[in-house]
Design an enzyme around this catalytic site. Structure first.
Site, PDB file in Angstrom:
ATOM      1  N   GLU A  55       4.595   8.272  -1.012  1.00 20.00           N
ATOM      2  CA  GLU A  55       3.617   8.167   0.064  1.00 20.00           C
ATOM      3  C   GLU A  55       2.584   9.284  -0.029  1.00 20.00           C
ATOM      4  O   GLU A  55       1.384   9.058   0.207  1.00 20.00           O
ATOM      5  CB  GLU A  55       4.332   8.202   1.416  1.00 20.00           C
ATOM      6  CG  GLU A  55       3.430   8.274   2.642  1.00 20.00           C
ATOM      7  CD  GLU A  55       2.497   7.083   2.810  1.00 20.00           C
ATOM      8  OE1 GLU A  55       1.618   7.162   3.678  1.00 20.00           O
ATOM      9  OE2 GLU A  55       2.634   6.071   2.077  1.00 20.00           O
ATOM     10  N   TRP A  60     -15.271  -7.707   3.467  1.00 19.58           N
ATOM     11  CA  TRP A  60     -14.644  -6.931   2.397  1.00 19.58           C
ATOM     12  C   TRP A  60     -14.612  -7.852   1.188  1.00 19.58           C
ATOM     13  O   TRP A  60     -13.979  -8.905   1.208  1.00 19.58           O
ATOM     14  CB  TRP A  60     -13.240  -6.513   2.819  1.00 19.58           C
ATOM     15  CG  TRP A  60     -12.540  -5.619   1.848  1.00 19.58           C
ATOM     16  CD1 TRP A  60     -12.696  -4.266   1.714  1.00 19.58           C
ATOM     17  CD2 TRP A  60     -11.536  -5.992   0.884  1.00 19.58           C
ATOM     18  NE1 TRP A  60     -11.867  -3.783   0.732  1.00 19.58           N
ATOM     19  CE2 TRP A  60     -11.142  -4.813   0.201  1.00 19.58           C
ATOM     20  CE3 TRP A  60     -10.932  -7.201   0.536  1.00 19.58           C
ATOM     21  CZ2 TRP A  60     -10.180  -4.821  -0.806  1.00 19.58           C
ATOM     22  CZ3 TRP A  60      -9.984  -7.218  -0.469  1.00 19.58           C
ATOM     23  CH2 TRP A  60      -9.611  -6.026  -1.123  1.00 19.58           C
ATOM     24  N   CYS A  65     -11.713  -8.234   6.692  1.00 17.00           N
ATOM     25  CA  CYS A  65     -12.937  -8.768   7.271  1.00 17.00           C
ATOM     26  C   CYS A  65     -12.798  -8.975   8.771  1.00 17.00           C
ATOM     27  O   CYS A  65     -11.714  -9.262   9.272  1.00 17.00           O
ATOM     28  CB  CYS A  65     -13.291 -10.089   6.612  1.00 17.00           C
ATOM     29  SG  CYS A  65     -13.374 -10.033   4.830  1.00 17.00           S
ATOM     30  N   GLY A  91     -10.446 -14.601   4.752  1.00 16.09           N
ATOM     31  CA  GLY A  91      -9.436 -15.270   3.940  1.00 16.09           C
ATOM     32  C   GLY A  91     -10.001 -15.689   2.598  1.00 16.09           C
ATOM     33  O   GLY A  91     -11.097 -15.296   2.198  1.00 16.09           O
ATOM     34  N   HIS A 151      12.183  12.091 -18.756  1.00 16.13           N
ATOM     35  CA  HIS A 151      12.179  10.762 -19.382  1.00 16.13           C
ATOM     36  C   HIS A 151      10.768  10.223 -19.577  1.00 16.13           C
ATOM     37  O   HIS A 151      10.586   9.011 -19.678  1.00 16.13           O
ATOM     38  CB  HIS A 151      13.015   9.796 -18.548  1.00 16.13           C
ATOM     39  CG  HIS A 151      14.467  10.173 -18.463  1.00 16.13           C
ATOM     40  ND1 HIS A 151      15.308  10.128 -19.545  1.00 16.13           N
ATOM     41  CD2 HIS A 151      15.213  10.645 -17.422  1.00 16.13           C
ATOM     42  CE1 HIS A 151      16.512  10.536 -19.187  1.00 16.13           C
ATOM     43  NE2 HIS A 151      16.481  10.858 -17.900  1.00 16.13           N
TER      44      HIS A 151
END
Length: 604
Positions: free
Chosen positions: A477, A73, A2, A99, A500
């Site tokens: 990545e 956000w 934000c 926050g 595996h």
């Protein structure tokens, strides 16, 4: 994440508020808004982009000399207009907030009992009503009383109907700066928002409350005592945010990597502790291990560094996901070097992990960061500043490769301190670093071949990425980049782990990207590739020039220009960035602002 912009002036500050939000768009958001004092409280909000907000403001002729603005956000409540900031309380208090207020449910219940009506699902509206509840004509006192009740992280900007020339701000755990002007003062979550408006910046400390008027700024610490904070002249990246000839910021930043790495290694004359600050010369010979804490892409940089630190410097290294580290019982080592990695230097989870490590007695701390004025740099005793410049695209590219350069230099410095790097090895290492920009430029020239691959990937919904040893984190990545911006489900595995479990997923519809450097594990990797082909999997291989892997049925090969030894991960990640970018282009996604994601993650 934000973004906050606020101002109090003797002119119409709406253009400053909107332009500030435009500069913060790179953080990621799903709604935005602006509120001003115009006789009373007036606002405009939208769940579209800042450009839409600007149109609303122009249509409504919204003007004012005191105001706040915000990009949100979503955390509490869906991205709808009623949850967008700024929030009002009884049309007398306006607030924006970054926050998470963790005790908002308890406060909400208390405020409902006191007669407050809630129009949103947000924790921010709780803050607005709580300030109003304490407001008795002095906004500073009301904010101080309200934030004393908050639990969690916050950065807020507030103004009141009854005090038309005042904005009060407070922060704890979320970044906030004050910008100083001539007869006007400003507030922002990032100095970049104020570029072109003022370059005199005060970075608020934890618990600070700022009282902004046209005449000046007064600062108060958590106890309520007035304090002084240093004002710094900050040259924000005003020019660096221009897109130029590129289609997206991500593309621009991928192609800026040779320059970013060149700028980062420009400060390197030789290998030594002076690269990391004054404390390093005394600290480095004492440390017996390294603890790396980071999130997302930065975490993968730390995973690469672990291979370097253990094989080159011979020092035991642990890499922790920062968001998990402080929530488990660990065994602290006061002799360890605690390293945090972050592009912004404000990543909430990483900051919390750093503070937790320090609370356990781990006081040898170092940050690898791209922002010199960030909280993380201020909180650590040592640091290495990457010189990537502004990174606007949400999916990190040049920040990652410059982080790797910084971590490689840390590896060499610790190796030298431990007697594991002689003069010839140091010379060779510096020469290899200086050649990196040219080597990456050669990799970027492979873009047309990668575009051809991207057309195939764009039609898929799943992909596997394989790597071994030092290149396994690079596979991780690459998978992260693909899913971040193209929304293709992608996973990465050490190639030896295929049998595996993951081999069950392999069919002719599953593209398998393989990072294939010419290293000690190359023959093992070839065997793993054959396991894929035996199940009909389609291999897409980035192979070093001197490795014997030939294209054929089900095997597609792009040859890297050269093998680069220990620095090979920095080269091999670049084509994975390009593959993700061009696949996203082919699928028509919003490359720079992928859904649900934010650039600077300043909440837990």
């Amino acid at each position: 994440m934000c973004g906050i912009v606020g101002a109090v002036a003797s002119r119409n500050i709406v253009p400053v508020l909107v332009e500030g939000l435009r500069r913060l768009e790179y953080r990621g958001y799903d709604s935005c808004g602006v509120a001003v004092h115009r006789g009373g409280l007036t606002r405009a909000r939208t769940t579209s982009r800042v450009a839409d907000l600007a149109s609303q403001v122009e249509t409504d002729k919204l003007e004012g000399m005191t105001g706040i603005s915000h990009t949100r956000w979503a955390t509490h409540g869906a991205p709808v207009t009623t949850n967008a900031h700024p929030h009002f309380s009884r049309n007398e208090i306006a607030i924006v907030h970054n926050g998470i207020i963790e005790n908002y449910e308890e406060l909400r219940t208390e405020l409902k009992a006191a007669g407050y009506v809630f129009e949103s699902e947000t924790d921010t509206e709780v803050a607005a009503h709580l300030v109003h509840h304490y407001y008795k004509g002095n906004l500073l006192e009301a904010v101080q009383k309200a934030v004393a009740r908050f639990q969690g992280a916050y950065a807020i900007g507030v103004f009141a109907k009854q005090e038309p020339h005042r904005v009060v701000a407070a922060r704890f755990g979320s970044p906030l700066v004050v910008g100083l002007g001539d007869g006007e003062n400003f507030l922002a979550s990032d100095a970049m928002a104020l570029a072109g408006t003022t370059d005199r910046i005060i970075y608020l400390e934890e618990g600070d409350v700022a009282d902004l008027t046209r005449e000046g700024v007064r600062l108060y610490d958590r106890s309520g005592a007035q304090v002084e904070r240093e004002a710094r002249v900050v040259q924000a990246y005003s020019g660096a945010i221009e897109l130029g000839p590129y289609r997206h910021y991500m593309q621009k930043e991928i192609f800026e990597q040779p320059r970013a790495i060149s700028d980062t290694i420009e400060q390197v004359g030789g290998i030594g502790p002076d690269l990391f600050g004054d404390e390093a010369a005394a600290v480095f010979p004492k440390v017996d291990s390294v603890l790396i804490m980071a999130c997302g892409t930065s975490y993968y940089a730390g995973c690469v560094a672990r291979y370097w630190l253990e094989s080159i410097a011979g020092i035991p290294t642990t890499v922790e996901i920062a968001s998990e580290y402080r929530y488990r019982t660990s065994v602290p080592n006061p002799k360890a070097l605690a390293v945090v990695i972050s592009q912004s230097g404000e990543t909430a989870d990483t900051m919390a992990a750093l503070k937790h490590a320090k609370s356990l007695g781990m006081n040898h701390t170092l940050a690898v960061c791209n922002v010199a004025t960030s909280a993380m740099v201020r909180e650590t005793g040592m640091h290495f500043l990457t010189r990537a410049g502004a990174e606007i695209g949400v999916a990190s590219t040049k920040a990652f490769t410059t982080q790797l350069v910084g971590l490689y230099l840390l590896t060499l410095t610790l190796a030298k301190a431990r007697g594991r790097l002689n003069a010839e090895q140091e010379h060779d290492a510096i020469r290899a670093l200086r050649h990196l920009p040219a080597a990456i430029a050669s990799v970027l020239a492979l873009e047309p071949h990668i575009i051809a691959w991207s057309e195939t990937f764009a039609r898929k919904e799943n992909a596997l990425f394989l790597g071994r040893g030092l290149h396994y984190p690079i596979a991780l990545e690459g998978a992260l980049k693909l899913k971040e911006i193209s929304y293709i489900h992608a996973e990465a595995y050490p190639a030896g782990e295929l049998k595996h479990g993951p081999l069950a997923l392999v069919t002719d519809a599953m593209p398998v990207v393989t990072v294939a450097p010419n290293d000690a594990l190359v023959e093992k990797l070839k065997s793993n590739m054959m396991e894929v082909r035996a199940r009909g999997g389609q291999l897409f291989v980035f192979a070093d020039a001197d490795i014997h892997i030939e294209p054929g049925e089900g095997i597609h090969v792009i040859r890297m220009p050269e093998h680069y030894g220990a620095l090979s991960p920095i080269l091999h990640v670049v084509p994975l960035q390009l593959l993700a970018y061009h696949t996203a282009i082919a699928r028509g996604t919003d490359v720079d602002k992928p859904r649900n994601l934010a650039k600077s993650v300043t909440v837990e």
